[in-house]
Design a protein around this motif. Sequence first.
Motif: not given
Length: 568
Positions: A18-23, A42-52, A99-105
Amino acid sequence: MTKPDGQLAFDELGTPLRATTFVVFDLETTGVSDEDTITEVGAVKIRGGEVVGEFATLVDPGRGIPPEVVTLTGITDAMVYAAPRLDAVLPAFLEFAEGAVLVAHNAGFDTNFMRKACLRHGYRWPRPTVVCTVQLARRVLTREEAPSCRLSALAELLHARTKPNHRALADARATVDVFHSLLERVGSVGVQSVEELLDYIPEVTPEQRRKRTMAAELPNEPGVYLFRGPGDEVLYVGTASDLKRRVRQYFTASETRRRLREMVALATRVDHVTCAHSLEAQVRELRLLSSHKPAYNRRSKNPKQAWWITLTDEAFPRLSLVRVPREVALGPFRSRGRAEDAMVALQDATGLRPCTVRIPAQRAHGRPCALAELDRCAAPCAGRQSVVEYSPAVGAFSSLVAGRRVEPLRRLEARLIAHAAAQRYEQAGLDRDRMRVLVRTLDRGQRLAALAAVPELIAARPDGTGGWEFAVVRHGRLASAGVARRGVRPMPVVDMLAASAETVLPEPGPLRGAPAEEVGVVLRWLDRPGTRMVRCSQPWTEPAMAAASWRGWLTRADAALDRLEVSR
């Protein structure tokens, strides 16, 4: 601390999800090969379940987009004509994802494209933590529930709000919904941190997880660890800058090597030896490998396995391959094949006969040696010679190995140039490769021998916290190691280490009896920037005509070989 049931304590949980920033990002490309490039990011930055934040841009690939790709993505040449080039997009994306954790399919595809793009355009790839939603889905969902892990199939199954359409931002938004749904499922099995998530994705057996209590009593200090089996035999030996952290990794999914997973299944306990610093740990590891010969270590367990080239003791000396070197010997060679290549080069350089080894010899006169396939040879290949005529060849070998002459290397270089000028490129390439082995081994052997000749050398390195790491080296061996922490006077520590150091009696041979691997480890530690000489019983010197003067030639030869490999 670790709880008795093997569950991680609160101080070991790591970074909460919940405290981690994912891109979460996605790329569209001109194809899938290494020659293809990116057309959209295309990228979406999320943190705590919210798009930032969001990042989206088309990219001018600098080439035409294939028709099949246009059909799939809808991105045409006209759409990317005015778009920025990749070298302008990369720094903006790297800043967005910093500084974010990258996520991709299918993250391997996207991160590999990004990494190669950074390398191509001169940007440093930050090596971020990466989560692949394909791997996560295969771990969380059953085959019956999700026969396919394609993004479109998962988006429909998990009721994603965005439908993927092979456009980068839309696919990234769909991946966000899939990722959140998968995180909800892993949360129910106790995965609450990034570290636990990374451990959970590859399958880990319950037995493997239970065994991590074997690391509970290990210190957070540098040292050597030994996995022991049911009969108290040593299964595996390794080194670590942090013993507890490193050994715990063997009981998580971060250890993917099947051989070592098998070793962990057999292990009953982990012993350790705390060391003063990394050099002592590396040397102790080498000695323990030689002593125990653990079954699961692939590293050399026998310091006597190196090959050396020396001269036979007879009126007409010949080049000979041996395991235990004489006083004048060239080596060490890690494989017999390399030693044989160097032996042929030495034959051409000095005129000595390498007829004690099975090799397809090719003499300087161009005729194959009929005796080359024999283990012993009673007469010189080029006909009978007197001792007076033959002694210069022996002297050339001894002087070359000792670093007093480099004329034999110049002779080899002239021969190579002559072959190239005559367009005998195959022979020139063969001579170059053999000469590379010879020069590289001469350089390393001369450096190791120079260090082994010093009766005692004391060196220091800063430990990074205001203190010092010390090593007492005697004839190339580590005789003592210690540290002086910040605020401790260093010289009394040095005197104590020297007084308590192991006594090392030199033996015959170029390395005074020291194992070549240990001398090499010590030399690399001494060569690191920041190392200082504290005391030396005699000057540590290398010969003026050493092979080090040929490093420039070696660099050019290596570069030529690399270009040849790339062109194939």
